[in-house]
Write an enzyme that holds these catalytic residues in place. Sequence first.
Site, PDB file in Angstrom:
ATOM      1  N   ARG A 102      48.496  33.908  43.017  1.00 15.98           N
ATOM      2  CA  ARG A 102      47.454  34.937  42.942  1.00 15.98           C
ATOM      3  C   ARG A 102      47.854  36.047  43.898  1.00 15.98           C
ATOM      4  NH1 ARG A 102      40.944  34.664  42.819  1.00 15.98           N
ATOM      5  NH2 ARG A 102      41.538  34.183  40.676  1.00 15.98           N
ATOM      6  N   HIS A 129      44.611  38.540  34.254  1.00 12.13           N
ATOM      7  CA  HIS A 129      44.044  37.248  34.681  1.00 12.13           C
ATOM      8  C   HIS A 129      44.056  36.300  33.467  1.00 12.13           C
ATOM      9  CE1 HIS A 129      42.085  34.371  37.024  1.00 12.13           C
ATOM     10  NE2 HIS A 129      40.871  34.854  37.109  1.00 12.13           N
ATOM     11  N   GLN A 132      42.091  32.827  33.032  1.00 11.59           N
ATOM     12  CA  GLN A 132      40.651  32.964  32.800  1.00 11.59           C
ATOM     13  C   GLN A 132      40.360  33.093  31.304  1.00 11.59           C
ATOM     14  OE1 GLN A 132      37.954  33.082  35.214  1.00 11.59           O
ATOM     15  NE2 GLN A 132      36.843  32.750  33.300  1.00 11.59           N
ATOM     16  N   ASP A 223      32.582  42.081  34.203  1.00 12.26           N
ATOM     17  CA  ASP A 223      33.247  41.575  35.415  1.00 12.26           C
ATOM     18  C   ASP A 223      32.771  42.459  36.558  1.00 12.26           C
ATOM     19  OD1 ASP A 223      35.000  40.332  37.197  1.00 12.26           O
ATOM     20  OD2 ASP A 223      36.745  41.493  36.553  1.00 12.26           O
ATOM     21  N   CYS A 263      33.480  35.910  34.135  1.00  5.16           N
ATOM     22  CA  CYS A 263      34.503  35.066  34.783  1.00  5.16           C
ATOM     23  C   CYS A 263      34.043  34.557  36.149  1.00  5.16           C
ATOM     24  CB  CYS A 263      35.810  35.835  34.914  1.00  5.16           C
ATOM     25  SG  CYS A 263      35.726  37.263  36.004  1.00  5.16           S
ATOM     26  N   ARG A 291      37.822  26.322  33.364  1.00  3.19           N
ATOM     27  CA  ARG A 291      39.054  26.685  34.069  1.00  3.19           C
ATOM     28  C   ARG A 291      39.864  25.418  34.357  1.00  3.19           C
ATOM     29  NH1 ARG A 291      39.341  31.327  37.057  1.00  3.19           N
ATOM     30  NH2 ARG A 291      41.476  30.586  37.374  1.00  3.19           N
TER      31      ARG A 291
HETATM   32  N1  NVA Z   1      38.468  41.614  38.528  1.00  3.97           N
HETATM   33  C1  NVA Z   1      38.175  40.609  39.527  1.00  3.97           C
HETATM   34  C2  NVA Z   1      38.284  39.240  38.930  1.00  3.97           C
HETATM   35  C3  NVA Z   1      37.890  38.134  39.868  1.00  3.97           C
HETATM   36  C4  NVA Z   1      38.081  36.777  39.264  1.00  3.97           C
HETATM   37  C5  NVA Z   1      39.117  40.778  40.709  1.00  3.97           C
HETATM   38  O1  NVA Z   1      40.312  41.018  40.485  1.00  3.97           O
HETATM   39  O2  NVA Z   1      38.662  40.681  41.847  1.00  3.97           O
HETATM   40  N1   CP Z   2      37.169  33.699  37.997  1.00  3.67           N
HETATM   41  C1   CP Z   2      37.980  33.450  39.032  1.00  3.67           C
HETATM   42  O1   CP Z   2      39.206  33.583  38.947  1.00  3.67           O
HETATM   43  O2   CP Z   2      37.355  33.012  40.150  1.00  3.67           O
HETATM   44  P1   CP Z   2      37.980  32.861  41.605  1.00  3.67           P
HETATM   45  O3   CP Z   2      38.313  34.257  42.102  1.00  3.67           O
HETATM   46  O4   CP Z   2      36.905  32.198  42.412  1.00  3.67           O
HETATM   47  O5   CP Z   2      39.227  32.038  41.539  1.00  3.67           O
END
Ligand code: NVA
Ligand code: CP
Length: 307
Positions: A102, A129, A132, A223, A263, A291
């Site tokens: 990540r 992502h 997801q 989101d 998500c 997930r």
């Molecule tokens: N768009 C959000 C998704 C979190 C799961 C982010 O990147 O923070």
């Molecule tokens: N939806 C998602 O990826 O959640 P987290 O940021 O908690 O991993």
Amino acid sequence: MRHFLTLKDFTKEEILEIIDIGLEIKKNLKLKIYKKELENQTLGMIFEKSSTRTRVSFETGMFQLGGHALFLSNRDIHLGRGEPIKDTARVISSMCDMVMIRTFEHSMIEEFSRYSKVPVINGLTDSYHPVQLLADYMTLVEYSAEKNIVAAYVGDGNNMTHSWMMLCAKLGFELRIATPKGYEVDSDILTQALELAKESGAIITTTNDPQVAVKGATVVTTDTWTSMGQEEEKEERIKVFSGFMVDEEMMSLAQSGAKFLHCLPAYRGLEVSEEVFDKHSEIVFNEAENRLHAQKGLMVWLNKQKG
Ligand code: NVA
Ligand code: CP
């Protein structure tokens, strides 16, 4: 050997196969049947951003499959102190059997995967992502909502939107994206998705009017307006995104019985109203649980590709 960096690199059949494996694993888990398909394997998990679901699902999933997961925060490994990505990739992939990352820039995960001897999984970048979306589509299958999808994405043109575009382009449904002006999706990714859509028959449209996107939709999703790394823009974004909250009035434009997906984490009173969230919380928390199952399906599938 395959990496899982974006859905762009996967065929419709492969995406559906991964989800099928995940559904089978979910069914077995509910019956307390644990197949140790990744026994003695280790998943390295590099986190340069926060996470609740991604960390818990990958770590738990790996354990249930008979393997082990290592949580590697960039505060603790030398990557965060300037050790080159290519060296980190060579070292970690010489000891682990799979790596999940990540991070911020998508190019980081691309570079890592070029030097990795083992499959690399995208656990979220600024651009995509994809894990997801495996869980999201699995959820639609479980709720028998995967036929003739007309999906409306309302909000920021971000990593989630881009992954919805790729899922749509591969599976061939309709996706309408509504973002405020100046917060549209990445134009290069849109061009790629529209190119892929020609092959699948998918329809992808963009607008600045959320009502146009939601009218008649069978699935509505959103989101956070402020993704990780954009915290300083939060106040400005809250002003710009007013009118983009998915509330009862907006949901009333969708088809009756339309599904709402998120998500998570969700910010009630911003991208989604308290009422809409509460009304659809069962599907949303099932989506979150999926997930675990979808990613177990993915890891088993990736392991098979190693031959
Ligand atoms: N768009 C959000 C998704 C979190 C799961 C982010 O990147 O923070
Ligand atoms: N939806 C998602 O990826 O959640 P987290 O940021 O908690 O991993």
